[in-house]
Design an enzyme around this catalytic site. Structure first.
Site, PDB file in Angstrom:
ATOM      1  N   CYS A  33     -44.489  19.603  33.797  1.00 39.03           N
ATOM      2  CA  CYS A  33     -43.915  19.468  35.146  1.00 39.03           C
ATOM      3  C   CYS A  33     -44.684  18.465  35.990  1.00 39.03           C
ATOM      4  O   CYS A  33     -44.210  18.058  37.045  1.00 39.03           O
ATOM      5  CB  CYS A  33     -43.867  20.824  35.848  1.00 39.03           C
ATOM      6  SG  CYS A  33     -45.510  21.519  36.131  1.00 39.03           S
ATOM      7  N   CYS A 102     -46.698  28.571  36.406  1.00 30.48           N
ATOM      8  CA  CYS A 102     -47.364  28.121  37.628  1.00 30.48           C
ATOM      9  C   CYS A 102     -48.582  29.009  37.920  1.00 30.48           C
ATOM     10  O   CYS A 102     -49.598  28.518  38.413  1.00 30.48           O
ATOM     11  CB  CYS A 102     -46.404  28.141  38.810  1.00 30.48           C
ATOM     12  SG  CYS A 102     -44.800  27.424  38.438  1.00 30.48           S
TER      13      CYS A 102
HETATM   14 FE1  FES Z   1     -45.113  23.373  37.226  1.00 29.22          FE
HETATM   15 FE2  FES Z   1     -44.731  25.111  39.072  1.00 29.22          FE
HETATM   16  S1  FES Z   1     -43.219  23.893  38.122  1.00 29.22           S
HETATM   17  S2  FES Z   1     -46.601  24.459  38.293  1.00 29.22           S
END
Ligand code: FES
Length: 129
Positions: A33, A102
């Site tokens: 991400c 996360c």
């Molecule tokens: Fe990667 Fe939240 S989407 S840390």
């Protein structure tokens, strides 16, 4: 959806910001991400006296960073090292499954900061046992 606690910590993050005089810093990122978290700790007599974070990431990454600073402050290095990704998520009253990674990021950042502090003081996590 997000719990009230997640929304509270996202909209009103605790202990946010770089710590200029930190004793150690843990930096972690998620290559998928692209999110990045820094956890800063101040330590006295093996107790974490201050902790803050800087996060470039999603709402859950900011909320988990904020929560981990709250549950870490005042703990010994040993106690703080035992804080898990699940502890962070539980304190936030849960995270959507797709957002669990996360909370991994903030817990990993804290563990890295503690490892860095131990390294600076000539120790390893084995010495916390
Ligand atoms: Fe990667 Fe939240 S989407 S840390």
């Amino acid at each position: 959806m997000y719990s009230k606690t997640v929304i509270d910590h996202f909209t009103n993050p605790r202990n946010m910001g770089e710590m200029k005089d930190a004793d150690a810093i843990g930096k972690v990122g998620n290559p998928t991400c692209g999110d990045l978290i820094w956890i800063y700790i101040k330590v006295k007599d093996d107790v974490i006296t201050d902790v803050s974070f800087k996060t470039f990431g999603c709402a859950a990454a900011i909320a988990t960073s904020s929560m981990i600073t709250e549950i870490t402050k005042g703990k010994t290095l040993k106690e703080a090292y035992q804080i898990t990704r699940t502890d962070v998520a539980e304190n936030l009253e849960g995270l959507p499954p797709i957002k669990m990674h996360c909370s991994n990021l903030s817990a990993d950042g804290l563990h890295k900061a503690i490892q860095e502090y131990l390294r600076k003081t000539g120790r390893t996590v084995e010495d916390l046992k």
